[in-house]
Design an enzyme around this catalytic site. Sequence first.
Site, mmCIF file in Angstrom:
data_model
loop_
_atom_site.group_PDB
_atom_site.id
_atom_site.type_symbol
_atom_site.label_atom_id
_atom_site.label_comp_id
_atom_site.label_asym_id
_atom_site.label_seq_id
_atom_site.Cartn_x
_atom_site.Cartn_y
_atom_site.Cartn_z
ATOM 1 N N THR A 219 -45.975 20.051 -14.123
ATOM 2 C CA THR A 219 -45.043 21.009 -14.351
ATOM 3 C C THR A 219 -43.803 20.527 -14.352
ATOM 4 O OG1 THR A 219 -45.020 21.994 -12.268
ATOM 5 C CG2 THR A 219 -46.481 22.953 -13.907
ATOM 6 N N VAL B 104 -40.368 21.075 -13.080
ATOM 7 C CA VAL B 104 -39.782 21.188 -11.898
ATOM 8 C C VAL B 104 -40.562 20.277 -10.775
ATOM 9 C CG1 VAL B 104 -38.686 22.498 -9.951
ATOM 10 C CG2 VAL B 104 -38.495 23.348 -12.370
ATOM 11 N N CYS B 105 -41.651 20.443 -10.722
ATOM 12 C CA CYS B 105 -42.348 19.664 -9.820
ATOM 13 C C CYS B 105 -42.348 18.270 -9.992
ATOM 14 C CB CYS B 105 -44.226 20.163 -9.819
ATOM 15 S SG CYS B 105 -44.237 21.970 -9.280
ATOM 16 N N SER B 106 -42.459 17.769 -11.200
ATOM 17 C CA SER B 106 -42.540 16.539 -11.571
ATOM 18 C C SER B 106 -41.028 15.927 -11.301
ATOM 19 C CB SER B 106 -42.797 16.394 -13.166
ATOM 20 O OG SER B 106 -43.932 16.540 -13.355
ATOM 21 N N LEU C 249 -40.939 15.561 -7.315
ATOM 22 C CA LEU C 249 -41.645 14.098 -6.623
ATOM 23 C C LEU C 249 -41.149 12.887 -7.386
ATOM 24 C CD1 LEU C 249 -44.707 15.837 -5.981
ATOM 25 C CD2 LEU C 249 -42.846 15.913 -4.390
#
Length: 164
Positions: A46, A48-50, A53
């Site tokens: 997804t 924002v998660c990508s 991190l």
Amino acid sequence: MALSVGSTAPDFTLTTLGANGPELFKLSEHIGTSSILLLFVPMAFTGVCSTELCDLSKNINAYNSLNAKVVGISGDNPFAQKAWAEKESITLQLLSDYDHKVTEAYGIAYESFLPAKNLIMGGVPKRSAFIIDKAGIIQYAEVLESPGDLPDFTAIQAKLKELA
């Protein structure tokens, strides 16, 4: 209710995929060696998660210099996490909380993830950051209700500097 500063961090054992295949990560085996930054993210692959991190992976030396071990945790299976890490060049160790037990222990599970978009998956972790000191005590806790928000990494680095 989410764990707060001053609480003892619940121990856990989660699966990760290392260079030689599946491995176990046991939190208590890392207590005492460095500060630990646990970053819970809702889902692999997804936006924002990508972003979160990937940015951390690019700046990991800033965390290493503060004697901090940084790990990402999601409810995705470890094979999906590995594919995600390879696709996005994520170099952080990713831990699979596939059964959501750690998410529940830390008190950060959504009852219903993005119900407005008809995603009713329960147990998905809220985007969260916890810093655990060398004694196993939570020194920083940030739990975000909106999956589109990012933790305050300036405050996180300041706390890690204080603990270094």
